[in-house]
Each structure stands twice: as C-alpha cells, then as structure tokens.
Enzyme design. Structure first.
Site, PDB file in Angstrom:
ATOM      1  N   ARG A 248     -19.219   6.625 -12.820  1.00  0.00           N
ATOM      2  CA  ARG A 248     -20.603   6.248 -12.527  1.00  0.00           C
ATOM      3  C   ARG A 248     -20.930   6.712 -11.110  1.00  0.00           C
ATOM      4  NH1 ARG A 248     -18.873   0.453 -14.606  1.00  0.00           N
ATOM      5  NH2 ARG A 248     -17.122   1.290 -13.452  1.00  0.00           N
TER       6      ARG A 248
ATOM      7  N   SER B 118     -18.445  -3.894 -17.423  1.00  0.00           N
ATOM      8  CA  SER B 118     -17.987  -5.005 -18.266  1.00  0.00           C
ATOM      9  C   SER B 118     -18.194  -6.348 -17.561  1.00  0.00           C
ATOM     10  CB  SER B 118     -16.499  -4.850 -18.615  1.00  0.00           C
ATOM     11  OG  SER B 118     -16.294  -3.706 -19.396  1.00  0.00           O
TER      12      SER B 118
ATOM     13  N   HIS C 211     -18.583   3.077 -22.183  1.00  0.00           N
ATOM     14  CA  HIS C 211     -17.251   3.505 -22.635  1.00  0.00           C
ATOM     15  C   HIS C 211     -17.355   4.295 -23.949  1.00  0.00           C
ATOM     16  CE1 HIS C 211     -15.737  -0.420 -20.545  1.00  0.00           C
ATOM     17  NE2 HIS C 211     -15.443   0.580 -19.745  1.00  0.00           N
TER      18      HIS C 211
ATOM     19  N   LYS D 106      -7.085  -7.111 -13.716  1.00  0.00           N
ATOM     20  CA  LYS D 106      -8.381  -7.805 -13.715  1.00  0.00           C
ATOM     21  C   LYS D 106      -8.256  -9.157 -14.425  1.00  0.00           C
ATOM     22  CE  LYS D 106     -11.031  -3.568 -13.630  1.00  0.00           C
ATOM     23  NZ  LYS D 106     -11.998  -2.691 -14.300  1.00  0.00           N
TER      24      LYS D 106
HETATM   25  P1  ADP Z   1     -10.508   0.030 -15.478  1.00  0.00           P
HETATM   26  O1  ADP Z   1      -9.800   1.087 -16.251  1.00  0.00           O
HETATM   27  O2  ADP Z   1     -10.628   0.385 -14.016  1.00  0.00           O
HETATM   28  O3  ADP Z   1     -10.017  -1.364 -15.722  1.00  0.00           O
HETATM   29  P2  ADP Z   1     -12.741  -0.089 -17.300  1.00  0.00           P
HETATM   30  O4  ADP Z   1     -11.868  -0.566 -18.380  1.00  0.00           O
HETATM   31  O5  ADP Z   1     -14.001  -0.848 -17.068  1.00  0.00           O
HETATM   32  O6  ADP Z   1     -12.027   0.043 -15.915  1.00  0.00           O
HETATM   33  O7  ADP Z   1     -13.173   1.396 -17.564  1.00  0.00           O
HETATM   34  C1  ADP Z   1     -12.324   2.383 -18.094  1.00  0.00           C
HETATM   35  C2  ADP Z   1     -12.884   3.759 -17.744  1.00  0.00           C
HETATM   36  O8  ADP Z   1     -14.247   3.857 -18.160  1.00  0.00           O
HETATM   37  C3  ADP Z   1     -12.904   4.037 -16.230  1.00  0.00           C
HETATM   38  O9  ADP Z   1     -12.679   5.440 -16.053  1.00  0.00           O
HETATM   39  C4  ADP Z   1     -14.303   3.694 -15.825  1.00  0.00           C
HETATM   40  O10 ADP Z   1     -14.704   4.391 -14.657  1.00  0.00           O
HETATM   41  C5  ADP Z   1     -15.072   4.164 -17.047  1.00  0.00           C
HETATM   42  N1  ADP Z   1     -16.354   3.487 -17.162  1.00  0.00           N
HETATM   43  C6  ADP Z   1     -16.631   2.177 -16.950  1.00  0.00           C
HETATM   44  N2  ADP Z   1     -17.942   1.916 -17.105  1.00  0.00           N
HETATM   45  C7  ADP Z   1     -18.538   3.102 -17.404  1.00  0.00           C
HETATM   46  C8  ADP Z   1     -19.885   3.504 -17.671  1.00  0.00           C
HETATM   47  N3  ADP Z   1     -20.896   2.645 -17.617  1.00  0.00           N
HETATM   48  N4  ADP Z   1     -20.121   4.798 -17.963  1.00  0.00           N
HETATM   49  C9  ADP Z   1     -19.083   5.687 -17.981  1.00  0.00           C
HETATM   50  N5  ADP Z   1     -17.795   5.382 -17.729  1.00  0.00           N
HETATM   51  C10 ADP Z   1     -17.514   4.106 -17.450  1.00  0.00           C
END
Ligand code: ADP
Length: 161
Positions: A90, A128, A17, A41
């Site tokens: 990803r 995460s 992130h 989630k």
């Molecule tokens: P969500 O918004 O679906 O609850 P997250 O909070 O985990 O998911 O992720 C927020 C954003 O960051 C999403 O666009 C997700 O695809 C991206 N993201 C998550 N993990 C990674 C990573 N390892 N590398 C790049 N982007 C990521």
C-alpha cells in the site's frame, strides 16, 4: 512452471489480499497462499479459520491453494518449490517494512525472489486491523471483505459480547 507463495497473517483476509491473490494467480502457474501460524500480531481468528476464510475467497481460482505454515518464509518457499514470494504494497504504509523484509529474505535465500505488487487504488486504505475495529464499533465493512469474512466477523463480535 513458475510457483509462488503469498505469505501473511490474513487475520482476516480482505478484498485487498484477494485482489493481490487474483493478480498473482495470473502471473504464476501456481500460487500458494501461506497463512502464518505463529504471527506476532494479536490474532482474532485461529489458523484453521484464517485458512478456511481465504480458501473460500479464492475458490474461483483454479491454480491457487491455501495452507498454513510455520517458520521462515524463504525456507517454506524452498520446501514447496516456490521460486517467488509475493507481497502487497500500500502507498506509504508498507514500503519500509517490505523492503527491509525482502532484503532479509534475499540474504537468507538468494535463489528466491520477492515480487511486490502495488495495492489497487480502492484497497489502499484497507487493513485487517482497521476492519476488525470498524466492525466491532458497528460500522459496515461488507464492501471491504468477502461475504464469508463479514459473516465470520459478525459472529466473532457477537460471541465476544
Ligand atoms: P502481515 O503479513 O504483515 O501479517 P497481512 O497478513 O495483513 O500482513 O498482509 C499480508 C500481505 O498482504 C502483506 O504483503 C501486506 O502488505 C499485503 N496487504 C495487506 N493489505 C493490503 C491491501 N489493502 N492491498 C494490498 N496488499 C495488502
């Protein structure tokens, strides 16, 4: 003046992130990180904790702010004057979901575009949920998260027994 919002659950923020935030901060004049309050989630960290952990992780970036939000992302983008929504991709894992979500957001708000940035190679496997599981099982996740997140995860798992 281009403004973008990078929304997510960030439960907790990890280096994948932060990498997207750092790169997006170079693309846009102003980047707002939006921590989703009502994430569907199963969350480990409160909204305040998720905001604070991301805030500390981007304090080296002058044009980035972190805030929480409720409701539809395009509405929040519009309220904040952001013309772009940033998401990270990803390989394999995220495309279908992000594609479908971007089309929905665009149909709700055609004036706001979705910018997907490819995850760096070293963070392709960083999730995460996986980080939380590995930490709970005693694995070392320090290379995958900012130091304050590693400390917060350790504190959570020792307080939950
Ligand atoms: P969500 O918004 O679906 O609850 P997250 O909070 O985990 O998911 O992720 C927020 C954003 O960051 C999403 O666009 C997700 O695809 C991206 N993201 C998550 N993990 C990674 C990573 N390892 N590398 C790049 N982007 C990521």
């Amino acid at each position: 003046m281009t403004k973008a919002i990078y929304p997510g659950s960030f439960d907790p923020v990890h280096n994948g992130h932060v990498d997207i935030a750092e790169r997006a901060a170079k693309l846009f004049d102003e980047l707002i990180i939006g921590v989703y309050e009502d994430s569907p989630k199963a969350l480990t960290f409160s909204t305040e904790e998720r905001v604070e952990l991301f805030r500390k992780s981007v304090e080296h970036l002058g044009n980035v702010t972190v805030t929480s939000f409720r409701g539809l992302v395009p509405n929040v983008a519009r309220d904040k004057g952001a013309k772009f929504i940033v998401r990270g991709l990803r390989a394999g894992f995220d495309f279908e979901l992000e594609f479908e979500m971007a089309l929905m957001w665009r149909s709700l708000a055609p004036d706001i575009d979705v910018v997907c940035m490819m995850s760096a190679l070293e963070y392709q496997f960083v999730f995460s949920s996986r980080i939380k599981e590995v930490e709970r099982l005693g694995g070392n996740i320090e290379a995958l998260v900012p130091p304050q997140v590693a400390a917060a995860l350790k504190a959570k798992s020792s307080s939950s027994g």
